[in-house]
Motif scaffolding. Structure first.
Motif, mmCIF file in Angstrom:
data_model
loop_
_atom_site.group_PDB
_atom_site.id
_atom_site.type_symbol
_atom_site.label_atom_id
_atom_site.label_comp_id
_atom_site.label_asym_id
_atom_site.label_seq_id
_atom_site.Cartn_x
_atom_site.Cartn_y
_atom_site.Cartn_z
ATOM 1 N N GLN A 1 2.973 -6.379 11.620
ATOM 2 C CA GLN A 1 2.144 -5.359 10.966
ATOM 3 C C GLN A 1 2.154 -5.517 9.451
ATOM 4 O O GLN A 1 1.361 -4.883 8.759
ATOM 5 C CB GLN A 1 2.616 -3.957 11.352
ATOM 6 N N TRP B 1 4.502 -1.911 6.357
ATOM 7 C CA TRP B 1 4.718 -1.105 7.556
ATOM 8 C C TRP B 1 6.076 -1.388 8.170
ATOM 9 O O TRP B 1 6.725 -0.469 8.685
ATOM 10 C CB TRP B 1 3.591 -1.304 8.556
ATOM 11 N N HIS C 1 8.567 0.511 6.079
ATOM 12 C CA HIS C 1 8.372 1.944 6.300
ATOM 13 C C HIS C 1 9.018 2.375 7.619
ATOM 14 O O HIS C 1 9.732 3.382 7.675
ATOM 15 C CB HIS C 1 6.870 2.246 6.283
ATOM 16 N N ASP D 1 2.894 6.559 11.314
ATOM 17 C CA ASP D 1 1.959 6.324 10.205
ATOM 18 C C ASP D 1 1.208 4.998 10.334
ATOM 19 O O ASP D 1 0.239 4.777 9.605
ATOM 20 C CB ASP D 1 2.719 6.314 8.873
ATOM 21 N N ILE D 2 1.665 4.110 11.184
ATOM 22 C CA ILE D 2 1.077 2.769 11.285
ATOM 23 C C ILE D 2 -0.280 2.860 11.981
ATOM 24 O O ILE D 2 -0.382 3.399 13.088
ATOM 25 C CB ILE D 2 2.027 1.808 12.023
#
Length: 195
Positions: free
Chosen positions: A85, A89, A92, A102-103
């Protein structure tokens, strides 16, 4: 190949292709054009990127997203998908597995049954784990040749999760809501859930 090159390779493969199979082929093609040393570097960076996300909490998050359909192998293939990703990401989510909510690729799965997900949507990318090995074999003409090259650099690639951190009941609704509240909201479980 340093860590910046590794992330640039991965992120560029996402910009220049449209699905995982194309990304795999793109990465194999590009890696086949560089030195064997850099191919080994790629594998070492991929292995290193697994470490901070090879946790029981991350496994729980993957298990929640996939409605309980995440065995040890499934989690092992989830890790390269998450790395794929991109660096932002990956970092995160590594900070807190609940941040997977959130991805964009995860959000695209929310509200849909796993039976509706296409093969390319599944949050797993097994083939990424073998890209460097296949390129190394192709260039040397020897099967599993990367293993000797890694050993010469005092590195051993794992082949199964070594999930660290406290364990909790991945099928307990109370524990899921405690550990993964945002994912629990996005992905209410249908399988094997205990009150």
């Amino acid at each position: 190949m340093d860590i910046e090159d590794f992330w640039q390779f991965l992120e560029r493969s996402a910009r220049e292709t449209t699905d995982r199979d194309q990304r795999t082929r793109w990465l194999q093609d590009r890696l086949s054009r560089i030195s064997l040393t850099h191919v080994v570097d790629f594998q070492m960076h991929l292995d290193a990127a697994r470490r901070p996300i090879d946790t029981y909490a991350m496994w729980g998050a993957a298990y929640q997203i996939m409605d309980g359909l995440c065995s040890g192998d499934g989690f092992w293939y989830f890790q390269p998908w998450l790395i794929g990703q991109g660096r932002h990401w990956w970092q995160h989510a590594a900070k807190d597995p609940n941040n997977l909510a959130d991805i964009p690729a995860v959000c695209a799965l929310a509200g849909r049954s796993t039976s509706e997900w296409t093969d390319t949507e599944w949050p797993q990318w097994e083939e990424l784990a073998y890209v460097a090995s296949r390129v190394h074999d192709q260039i040397t003409g020897q099967e599993d040749s990367i293993e000797d090259a890694l050993a010469a650099r005092d590195h051993h690639s794992l082949s199964t999760p070594q999930a660290l951190g406290p364990r909790w009941d991945l099928d307990s609704l109370a524990e899921i809501q405690q550990h993964l509240p945002r994912l629990a909201s996005l992905f209410p479980r249908k399988r094997y859930i205990k009150a």
